[in-house]
Structure formats: structure tokens, C-alpha cells
Scaffold this active site. Structure first.
Site, short mmCIF file in Angstrom:
data_model
loop_
_atom_site.label_atom_id
_atom_site.label_comp_id
_atom_site.label_asym_id
_atom_site.label_seq_id
_atom_site.Cartn_x
_atom_site.Cartn_y
_atom_site.Cartn_z
CG ASP A 134 -0.79 -4.95 7.06
OD1 ASP A 134 -1.51 -5.91 6.78
OD2 ASP A 134 0.24 -4.56 6.87
CB CYS A 192 -1.78 -10.09 7.33
SG CYS A 192 -2.64 -11.38 6.59
CB CYS A 231 2.04 -0.52 3.99
SG CYS A 231 2.94 -1.28 5.17
#
Ligand SMILES: Cc1ncc(COP(=O)(O)O)c(C=O)c1O
Lengths: 407, 129
Positions: free
Chosen positions: B39, B37, B106
């Protein structure tokens, strides 16, 4: 010597207009502003003459006759005109087309539009080096195939397709062959007669000309290729592309072609290649776990596309913000999907997220390259120091053995 | 994309980068996200017997926003009780860094990392009896 920042290494996205080109264009905005279709006064004649000189200059770059050049607004339009125009003209012969998974969106989306109209399209896959398998192409051609569209050089990975071989196959099977040569012009020799190309898309802004102008090469000699136009109007460009010609832009594209040919003839392009090779060698000397995306041997001399494992592409671009590059990372695209081109090569998604494209150009200097190399090495080390993945790999952990929670 | 000064500062000068001994009984480790993905965050919290977070370290593979979110989180949790750290919401992180909409994930990941690190710590304590 200090280098001027920022440094532009994104010449596959676009190129600066060469000052010589810009200078040649200016009089056609203010002084020789005539309509090239005005046959009855000197303003029109001056414009028409300039357009025809540019046509000769572009034709000379690709080994064509000036009569085979049709001016468009850019390669997006050229691709649309070639694909939809040929498909529509040859509709009675058949409704099957062949293209490749790694093509530019302007080609893929033109094909998708035709599919919605009831055409059938075969999308060839590519080998791990990014090139198509010629036997697969041979096998895909059917009696109702009217067009094969395979790009000359890929815009992300710079991989060159075997155009001459494809041209021969298409000729033998009586299928029209279109190639998107936007990235190849001025970087590798392109001769439509030798290559057996029937239709070829070109764009000025990838070869130091202005944006918003392009051309389509349409073969007139045996076999003659016919197209149905996309745009109706005054019948300019032999009816293939109506609309008042953008004279200053055309002058710019002509001069851009002239200097692109000069790069090839004078060996300037070999200098670009030397710098590109130096960058790759320097990176490999100083960093581990780098992966080249696409063939090395069959590649544009100004392109490098590398995955810097364990360093996410967008973070990398932020870290080297004085150097303009681009990434196949999902974080840089609206779709949040990593590059479809890299995926087509079978590059792991993990590695696709870490890819960076470097596009060198006519104006790239050795000082700029040395600066870029040092900065990239420093920042990759810094980001890997911060990367839990790099740490795990160094501890001997196999990342594939971990059950990651997809999110 | 234009990022806030705060985000850029956390990215260019990330706080508390590093690793602690993940086998230590007073260290909780959270590893969240996935390489596929784009991250992965590793957050480690050193927690004393009073349940106070004495130290925090992170390592992150991800875009600038992911790195900045991780860095910010380490500064937010240090000196806090476990309970207070658990209350940190992704929206707090997103607001602090002025994350653009496409980067909200994030901050979600950063919140998950806190929760995962605390859960790991609690599991260790439970096993110690
Ligand atoms: C391979 C390729 N084809 C087509 C295009 C589109 O060209 P234009 O910008 O002239 O429409 C580009 C540039 O984005 C390209 O790289």
C-alpha cells in the site's frame, strides 16, 4: 445474451460437482448404503462393486492398475501418506528427502513434520519460469535419499514440471518418486507407467467431483513401493488406509475421473485452452504493464496468473466482485505475506501484491469470458487512475529510486 | 471478509480522487507506505493563508480498505484547520469504516498521510520565509 452472475473463474481452488457425477452418487446415500466391507449380504456387495468400478475408472484415467489405487479423504491426506509413509517405511535406507519450494502446503508441511523427527529435507528452488533445474535435482540426490516429491502442476501458476524426466532420474538412482497431480488430472494426459511415477496424489474436488475424497496411486509393479500407514484400524485398502469406505464419495470420484478422461479424449480441454488464450490476448491488447507469472509453454490449459502492475490484488478482486478469482496479494492471506510461490520464482514483492489467478473450467462459457475480460479491463483502468504508482511511472519516475518507508 | 456498507461505498465511489500541483506553495503532499508492503497513499492538501484546508485529493495503491480510508480522510479534513486535521486519529478512521483487525494498518497509513502532507506544507512555508 445476458450472463449469469457471479462468474466462477477459480477452478484451481475447487470445481463444481458435475451434475452427472452428483446424480451417480445419490443412490449410494439412500439406496445402496451398505458397508463395502460387509461380505455377507447384498447391501455390502452392491457397495463393494461400486467401489471397484470407481477404482477402475480412476485407474483408467492415469494408466494404472485398479489394485494400485488407495482411497483417502483428499489430496492433503494422500500427500501426507505418500511422504510420511515412504519416509517411515524406508527409514533404514536413509532419512533424506527432496522437494520443491513451490509445492502445496500439504507437501511442505509434511516435510517439516519429518524434519522435526530428524529427517533432512532439501528444498529445490525454481527457475524464473517456475520449473526446477534437472541438474540441480541430480546433484541433490544422495545415497541416503529415499523420496523425491515434485508436483505435476502448480495450483497458483499452473506450471507443469518435467515429470517424465524426473521419473527417469529417480528410477536410475533408485529413489521413490511422488507427485502431487491434483491440478493436472483431466487437464493434461497423465500416464503413470510412461512417466515413471511411483506415488501420485489425487483429489476429486479439483476435477468436478465431491470434496472430501481423494486417492493415492501406489506402484505395485517393478519396482514395488511400500508405505507405512498413517491411520491404524480395520485394515481397509490393503492396510494402507483404514476406515469404512465413503462409497458415495468414491462413486463420485470414479465418475469424475471418467468425465475428466472424456475432456481429454474429446478435445473439450482444447476449448478451455482457447478461452484461456483469448483472455490473455484480450488483456494484452487493451492494457499495458501486465506480467505473466510462470511459464507459458509449460502450463495447465486452464490457468492464467498475471500481475496487473500498480493495482493491488485485493482491491482488484473487490472491483471485479462478480467474478470469482484469487490473488497472491498479502492482503488476501492471513500471514500478510504475498504468495510464497511467486516469491520462489523471483517475482518482485511489489508485483506479487498485484497478482490475480484465473482458473477456467469445464463450465466456463464464451459469454462469461467476454464479460469478464471487459470488466477486468474497465476496472484495471479505474484502479490505475487511482494509483499513485501508475501516475509516477507515467511521469517518468523510477519507483525503485524512491526511498519508501517500510511499515 | 465482510466489509461495512460505508467502507464499500467509499471504495466503490471514492471521494476526491486526483492530483494537485505538488510544486504549488499552498499544496502539501504526503506520500506514505511502500509498494513492497502492498500500500502507498498520496494525500494532497490545499491550505489557505488562514490555515484552513480548502481542498484534498488522494491517490492510493492498496486494498479496498486502504482506498476507502484515503477517501474518508479527504472528506474529514476538507474545511478543517490544520490543527484540527492533525488531531484525527487512526482509531477514528477505523471506527468510522468498521475496519476488521487485519486492516487497521490501513487507517494508520491514512493518519500518517495527513501528518506527512501537513509537514510538507509547513516545510514549504518555512522555506518561503
Ligand atoms: C496442488 C494441490 N495439492 C493438494 C491439495 C489439497 O487437496 P485436498 O483439498 O483434496 O486436501 C490442493 C488443493 O487445495 C492442491 O491444489
Amino acid at each position: 445474451m445476458t450472463v449469469k452472475l457471479p462468474i466462477y473463474l477459480d477452478n484451481q481452488a475447487t470445481t463444481p460437482v458435475d451434475p452427472r457425477v452428483a446424480e451417480a452418487m445419490i443412490p449410494y446415500l439412500t439406496q445402496f448404503f451398505g458397508n463395502a466391507a460387509s461380505r455377507n449380504h447384498s447391501f455390502g456387495w452392491a457397495a463393494e462393486e461400486a467401489v471397484e468400478i470407481a477404482r477402475e475408472e480412476l485407474a483408467a484415467l492415469i494408466g494404472a492398475s485398479p489394485k494400485e489405487i488407495v482411497w483417502t479423504s483428499g489430496a492433503t491426506e494422500s500427500n501426507n501418506l505418500a511422504i510420511k509413509g515412504a519416509a517411515h517405511y524406508y527409514e533404514k535406507k536413509g532419512k533424506h528427502l527432496i522437494t520443491v519450494a513451490t509445492e502445496h502446503k500439504a507437501v511442505l508441511d509434511s516435510c517439516h513434520a519429518l524434519e522435526r523427527e530428524g529427517y533432512e529435507v532439501t528444498y529445490l528452488g525454481v527457475q524464473p519460469d517456475g520449473r526446477i533445474d534437472l541438474d540441480e535435482l541430480r546433484g541433490a540426490i544422495r545415497d541416503d535419499t529415499v523420496l523425491v516429491s515434485v508436483m505435476f502442476a502448480n495450483n497458483e501458476i499452473g506450471v507443469l514440471q518435467p515429470i517424465k524426466e524426473i521419473g527417469a532420474i529417480c528410477r536410475e538412482r533408485g529413489v521413490v518418486f511422488h507427485t502431487d497431480a491434483v491440478q493436472a488430472l483431466g487437464k493434461v494426459p497423465v500416464d503413470v507407467a510412461e512417466l515413471g511415477v511411483d506415488l501420485m496424489s489425487m483429489s476429486a474436488h479439483k476435477m468436478y467431483g465431491p470434496k472430501g475424497i481423494g486417492a493415492l496411486y501406489v506402484r505395485r509393479g517393478r519396482p514395488r513401493v511400500r508405505l507405512q500407514p498413517l491411520i491404524d484400524g480395520g485394515g481397509h485398502e490393503r492396510g494402507l488406509r483404514s476406515g469404512t469406505l465413503a462409497v458415495h464419495q468414491i462413486v463420485g470420484m470414479g465418475k469424475a475421473a471418467l468425465y475428466a478422461k472424456e475432456d481429454l479424449d474429446t478435445g473439450k480441454i482444447d476449448e478451455v485452452r482457447r478461452l484461456r488464450d483469448k483472455l490473455w490476448a484480450g488483456l494484452q491488447e487493451q492494457l499495458d504493464e501486465l506480467y505473466l507469472n510462470g511459464s507459458w509453454d509449460h502450463r495447465l490449459p486452464n490457468n492464467l496468473n498475471i500481475s496487473f502492475a500498480y493495482v493491488e490484488g485485493e482491491a482488484m478482486m473487490m472491483a471485479i466482485k462478480d467474478i470469482a478469482v484469487s490473488s497472491g496479494s498479502a492482503c488476501t492471506s492471513a500471514s500478510l505475506e504475498p504468495s510464497y510461490v511467486l516469491r520462489a520464482l523471483g517475482v518482485d514483492v511489489e508485483l506479487a501484491h498485484t497478482s490475480i489467478r484465473f482458473g477456467l473450467g469445464r463450465f466456463t462459457t464464451e459469454e462469461e469470458l467476454d464479460y469478464a475480460l471487459a470488466l477486468i479491463v474497465e476496472k484495471v483502468r479505474w484502479l490505475r487512475e487511482m494509483s499513485p504508482l501508475y501516475e509516477m511511472v507515467k511521469e517518468g519516475i523510477d519507483l525503485k529510486s524512491i526511498e519508501w518507508a517500510a511499515h | 471478509m465482510a466489509y461495512s456498507d460505508k467502507l464499500i461505498d467509499h471504495y466503490e465511489n471514492p471521494q476526491n480522487v486526483g492530483s494537485m500541483d505538488k510544486a504549488a506553495p499552498d499544496v502539501g503532499t504526503g506520500l506514505v507506505g511502500a509498494p513492497a508492503c502492498g500500500d502507498v497513499m498520496k494525500l494532497q492538501l490545499k491550505i489557505n493563508d488562514d490555515g484552513i484546508i480548502e481542498d484534498a485529493k488522494f491517490k492510493t495503491f492498496g486494498c479496498g480498505s486502504a482506498i476507502a480510508s484515503s477517501s474518508l480522510v479527504t472528506t474529514m479534513v476538507k474545511g478543517q484547520s490544520i490543527e484540527a486535521a492533525e488531531q484525527i486519529k487512526n482509531s477514528d478512521i477505523a471506527a468510522e469504516l468498521a475496519l476488521p483487525p487485519v486492516k487497521i494498518h490501513c487507517s494508520v497509513l491514512a493518519e500518517d498521510a495527513i501528518k506527512a502532507a501537513i509537514a510538507d506544507y509547513r516545510k514549504k512555508r518555512a522555506q518561503q520565509g
